[in-house]
Design a protein around this motif. Structure first.
Motif, short mmCIF file in Angstrom:
data_model
loop_
_atom_site.label_atom_id
_atom_site.label_comp_id
_atom_site.label_asym_id
_atom_site.label_seq_id
_atom_site.Cartn_x
_atom_site.Cartn_y
_atom_site.Cartn_z
N ILE A 22 29.33 -20.93 -39.95
CA ILE A 22 28.50 -20.19 -40.78
C ILE A 22 27.30 -19.74 -39.71
O ILE A 22 26.96 -20.49 -38.80
N LEU A 40 22.06 -27.97 -43.50
CA LEU A 40 23.03 -27.12 -44.38
C LEU A 40 24.58 -27.85 -43.67
O LEU A 40 25.33 -28.05 -44.74
N LEU A 44 27.01 -29.18 -46.63
CA LEU A 44 28.16 -28.62 -46.95
C LEU A 44 29.26 -29.31 -46.63
O LEU A 44 30.35 -29.33 -47.47
N TYR A 76 25.18 -15.46 -43.06
CA TYR A 76 23.87 -14.97 -43.88
C TYR A 76 23.13 -13.70 -43.29
O TYR A 76 22.69 -14.01 -42.14
N HIS A 97 20.65 -13.51 -52.46
CA HIS A 97 19.77 -14.23 -53.02
C HIS A 97 18.95 -13.31 -53.79
O HIS A 97 18.68 -12.02 -53.54
N LEU A 222 25.12 -13.31 -48.38
CA LEU A 222 25.99 -14.15 -47.58
C LEU A 222 27.55 -13.31 -47.51
O LEU A 222 28.01 -13.05 -48.53
N LEU A 236 34.58 -20.88 -51.76
CA LEU A 236 33.32 -21.00 -51.04
C LEU A 236 32.29 -20.56 -51.90
O LEU A 236 31.22 -21.01 -51.72
N GLN A 237 32.72 -19.46 -52.64
CA GLN A 237 31.65 -19.05 -53.72
C GLN A 237 31.05 -20.04 -54.54
O GLN A 237 30.19 -20.10 -54.88
N LEU A 240 29.22 -22.76 -52.81
CA LEU A 240 27.92 -21.99 -52.43
C LEU A 240 27.03 -22.05 -53.80
O LEU A 240 25.78 -22.43 -53.47
N ILE A 243 25.04 -25.02 -54.72
CA ILE A 243 23.66 -25.46 -54.32
C ILE A 243 22.43 -25.14 -55.31
O ILE A 243 21.54 -25.79 -55.27
N ARG A 251 18.28 -24.54 -50.71
CA ARG A 251 18.84 -23.36 -50.87
C ARG A 251 17.63 -22.53 -50.47
O ARG A 251 17.57 -21.31 -49.79
N LEU A 259 21.49 -18.03 -55.55
CA LEU A 259 22.36 -17.38 -54.97
C LEU A 259 23.21 -16.69 -56.04
O LEU A 259 23.53 -17.29 -57.14
#
Length: 283
Positions: A22, A40, A44, A76, A97, A222, A236-237, A240, A243, A251, A259
């Protein structure tokens, strides 16, 4: 192949990638960035049961290349960088975000509090700093605003209007140039000054004022590498977005707010319009 993937299935499934890489934006001071990187990675890697590496590239041009050659999975990115990646089909927007419950915020010009400036036109023939060439709030939108007001255009470059334009490596670096007296004003995002002290201290803020606001600035994104499988993207969506509930503190420190999923083309409309205008400006 076209079966919809249900959330329960996703997180009970697993990521086919053996490692997740990332990229974060280099927009705070180095100590804070290092702490964010470590926090992070830890959060993660436990969440997705994979080793996670967070990198902080100082040049966003390398991000497009890294997405293309498969050495980066998530980034990001400012909406400017997101638009560049989408246009080259190297990545797509996974999440954005919210700032004050909205997927956009404002751009501001900051100067020292004791300076007389009330608007951008009073900065004509003065030296200024932009956050970076790839910043949406710290370069693209303020330039768009100058163009709409007729101060720059096909015949008039930024360097014709201002006596000097300096590009920082992020918000803090640009504001530091105002505090040191190297420039008269800096273009950054409004939350750098109005938000918590993630970027500037109370002491630094007390010496500054807003000269002008302009916007809207589509919020940071992201982005996920295009060549990742649909199933991995969904996984992954989901991971994330969790969070939001599991670690809102982390976050907010890293991603500036909740997010959410958006329509990527709608989200980038203003950014793309501003990028088109930028192409017409005298270099």
């Amino acid at each position: 192949e076209n079966e919809p993937i249900m959330p329960e299935e996703i997180l009970s499934g697993e990521l086919s990638l053996k490692k997740l890489i990332i990229a974060l934006k280099a927009n705070k001071n180095p100590e804070k960035m290092l702490a964010e990187k470590q926090d992070l990675e830890k959060f993660l890697s436990q969440k997705i049961n994979r080793s996670v590496e967070v990198i902080i590239p100082t040049d966003s041009a390398t991000v497009v290349e890294s997405f293309r050659n498969g050495t980066l999975d998530l980034g990001y990115l400012s909406s400017t960088d997101a638009a560049r990646n989408l246009d080259q089909a190297t990545a797509s927007i996974l999440l954005v975000h919210l700032k004050n419950e909205k997927p956009y915020y404002n751009s501001i010009w900051l100067s020292l509090k004791d300076k007389p400036y009330q608007s951008i036109e009073e900065l004509k023939n003065k030296p200024v700093a932009f956050a970076s060439r790839s910043s949406t709030s710290g370069y693209l939108i303020p330039t768009w605003d100058l163009s709409k007001k007729g101060y720059v255009g096909p015949e008039v470059a930024l360097t014709d209007f201002f006596s000097q334009t300096i590009y920082g490596t992020g918000y803090v670096s640009a504001v530091e140039k105002v505090l040191s007296g190297e420039v008269e004003a800096a273009a950054v995002s409004d939350y750098v000054y109005k938000g918590d002290n993630k970027y500037l201290s109370d002491d630094q803020k007390s010496k500054l004022k807003i000269v002008q606001e302009q916007g809207p600035v589509p919020a940071h994104t992201l982005c996920v590498r295009s060549s990742i499988s649909k199933k991995d993207k969904k996984f992954l969506q989901q991971a994330l977005m969790e969070i939001n509930l599991e670690n809102p503190g982390l976050r907010d420190r890293i991603f500036n707010g909740k997010l959410v999923v958006v329509d990527q083309n709608k989200h980038l409309r203003v950014t793309r319009e501003a990028l088109e205008i930028q192409k017409t400006l005298k270099p």
